[in-house]
Design an enzyme around this catalytic site. Structure first.
Site, PDB file in Angstrom:
ATOM      1  N   GLU A  99       0.467  30.408 -17.387  1.00 14.92           N
ATOM      2  CA  GLU A  99       1.448  29.921 -16.331  1.00 14.92           C
ATOM      3  C   GLU A  99       2.721  29.562 -16.895  1.00 14.92           C
ATOM      4  O   GLU A  99       3.650  29.211 -16.326  1.00 14.92           O
ATOM      5  CB  GLU A  99       0.842  28.800 -15.252  1.00 14.92           C
ATOM      6  CG  GLU A  99       0.889  27.295 -15.890  1.00 14.92           C
ATOM      7  CD  GLU A  99      -0.097  27.179 -17.073  1.00 14.92           C
ATOM      8  OE1 GLU A  99       0.402  26.545 -17.902  1.00 14.92           O
ATOM      9  OE2 GLU A  99      -1.233  27.637 -16.931  1.00 14.92           O
ATOM     10  N   ASP A 157      -9.737  21.337 -27.538  1.00 15.87           N
ATOM     11  CA  ASP A 157      -9.328  22.527 -26.703  1.00 15.87           C
ATOM     12  C   ASP A 157     -10.470  22.954 -25.974  1.00 15.87           C
ATOM     13  O   ASP A 157     -11.571  22.922 -26.309  1.00 15.87           O
ATOM     14  CB  ASP A 157      -8.597  23.438 -27.901  1.00 15.87           C
ATOM     15  CG  ASP A 157      -7.901  24.594 -26.879  1.00 15.87           C
ATOM     16  OD1 ASP A 157      -8.278  24.863 -25.684  1.00 15.87           O
ATOM     17  OD2 ASP A 157      -6.686  24.783 -27.401  1.00 15.87           O
ATOM     18  N   HIS A 199      -5.757  21.056 -25.902  1.00 20.83           N
ATOM     19  CA  HIS A 199      -5.311  22.349 -25.763  1.00 20.83           C
ATOM     20  C   HIS A 199      -3.794  22.273 -26.342  1.00 20.83           C
ATOM     21  O   HIS A 199      -3.063  21.698 -25.720  1.00 20.83           O
ATOM     22  CB  HIS A 199      -5.361  22.783 -24.499  1.00 20.83           C
ATOM     23  CG  HIS A 199      -4.839  24.127 -24.239  1.00 20.83           C
ATOM     24  ND1 HIS A 199      -5.216  25.405 -24.954  1.00 20.83           N
ATOM     25  CD2 HIS A 199      -3.889  24.685 -23.401  1.00 20.83           C
ATOM     26  CE1 HIS A 199      -4.584  26.323 -24.626  1.00 20.83           C
ATOM     27  NE2 HIS A 199      -3.697  25.953 -23.639  1.00 20.83           N
TER      28      HIS A 199
END
EC number: 3.7.1.19
Length: 367
Positions: free
Chosen positions: A148, A300, A329
């Site tokens: 995104e 992560d 992450h």
């Protein structure tokens, strides 16, 4: 049975470290957290974008273009983070506003960002190139966004690279930003990276033999495949990336919805099948022939099996592996240090021309 997350999107996906390191102020983050209940997340950030734009216009009128550029960049980031959690008309509205604001900011940045209008397979693909100060030609780093995230979000990382004498190039590929309207996420992102290499090699300010690629999150997957398929790349960084999506079941509900959105399909199962095929890199990783830096956080969502895959398939003589035991992450929770280390590594490889020795830092975990 379908399990629906009861967590608000901004709580499920929001990483304060990411936004602050990307240029969002702490005060704006606190304002978003503490906003009145009647003000939505989207409206808060879009209103803030308008405020930054108005202040930028005031600065332009006073002749302070550099401040105006910074304010417009902040406005663009507000629009980015207003929309990136949604999969309805808010996404399109925020995306369009972000593009508009960044276009205003681009010529006022230091150094400025020049927009090049490329067309790849009939698809428009704007590319922004920033050239550092000082005599050229300069090495360059192509920066790839993620699921995104888009080209506008790389601004602060660009600045670290520019400060070290390297140019930057940013663009949106399939499923991202300005290209999403024309093409969903696909398995040929490396084609678009190569188109940017084509552009850079035609610019007198760029060293053709010193072009690298840096990708964040999903962009790290794209960077690995680009390095494997594009022999003109002289360096690769996979920043919180992955080699495959075998770990689909570990993804959060909102991330799965995001995969569905960028796949332009109706069901999560269709999305799973599509992205699993599109994002497979294990068949090409052995082709990587340039120095490759891989950053991975133990915490992560991408499982540690990714590290095993890298060690098995990426040629050992090219590999610089960094595993952060406390990292989330992309290691956004570790502050600026990992970003500085990546920028310095790029400097060593592309500017100084050092022959970096293969390294493994933080792995094995108990080693």
């Amino acid at each position: 049975m379908t399990v629906t997350s009861q967590v608000k999107p901004e709580d499920e996906m929001l990483n304060w470290g990411r936004l602050i390191l990307d240029g969002v102020s702490y005060s704006d983050m606190v304002g978003a957290r503490d906003r009145p209940k009647e003000i939505t997340w989207f409206d808060y950030w879009m209103s803030l974008a308008n405020e930054y734009e108005q202040e930028a216009e005031r600065k332009v009128a006073l002749g302070h273009d550099l401040s105006a550029g910074e304010l417009l960049m902040s406005a663009a980031l507000c629009a980015q983070y207003a929309q990136f959690l949604w999969f309805d008309e808010r996404r399109q509205k925020g995306q369009a506003r972000k593009v508009e604001l960044y276009q205003k900011a681009a010529p006022l940045l230091s150094p400025p960002a020049e927009r090049h209008e490329l067309v790849v397979d009939g698809i428009p693909m704007p590319v922004y190139v920033r050239i550092p100060e000082g005599p050229g030609p300069h090495p360059a780093v192509i920066m790839l966004g993620g699921l995104e995230s888009t080209k506008e979000e790389s601004f602060q990382m660009e600045n670290l690279v520019l400060d070290r004498g390297m140019a930057t190039a940013t663009f949106d590929g399939p499923g991202q930003g300005e290209m999403f309207e024309y093409k969903r996420i696909a398995g040929d992102y490396e084609k678009y990276t190569s188109a940017v290499v084509d552009l850079l090699t035609k610019l007198e300010a760029i060293r053709n033999d010193a072009i690298g690629v840096l990708g964040r999150s999903l962009g790290g997957n794209y960077a690995l495949k680009s390095a494997a398929c594009e022999p003109r790349l002289a360096a690769c960084i996979s920043w919180g990336g992955f080699s495959d999506l075998d770990y689909w079941d570990l993804e959060t509900p909102l991330t799965k919805e995001s995969w569905k959105y960028v796949s332009k399909v109706d069901t999560l199962e269709e999305a799973r099948l599509h992205v699993h095929a599109a994002l497979e890199t294990r068949d090409v990783l052995s082709q990587i022939a340039c120095p490759t830096y891989i950053l991975h956080g133990v915490h992560d969502e991408v499982p540690l099996s990714f590290v095993d895959t890298v060690l098995e398939l990426v040629p050992a003589e090219h590999l610089n592996l960094v595993v952060e035991k406390d990292g989330d992450h992309c290691c956004h929770n570790l502050g600026i240090r990992p970003r500085l280390e990546m920028a310095d590594w790029l400097y060593d490889v592309l500017v100084a021309g050092k022959k970096v020795a293969p390294t493994m830092k933080g792995w094995p975990l108990n080693g």
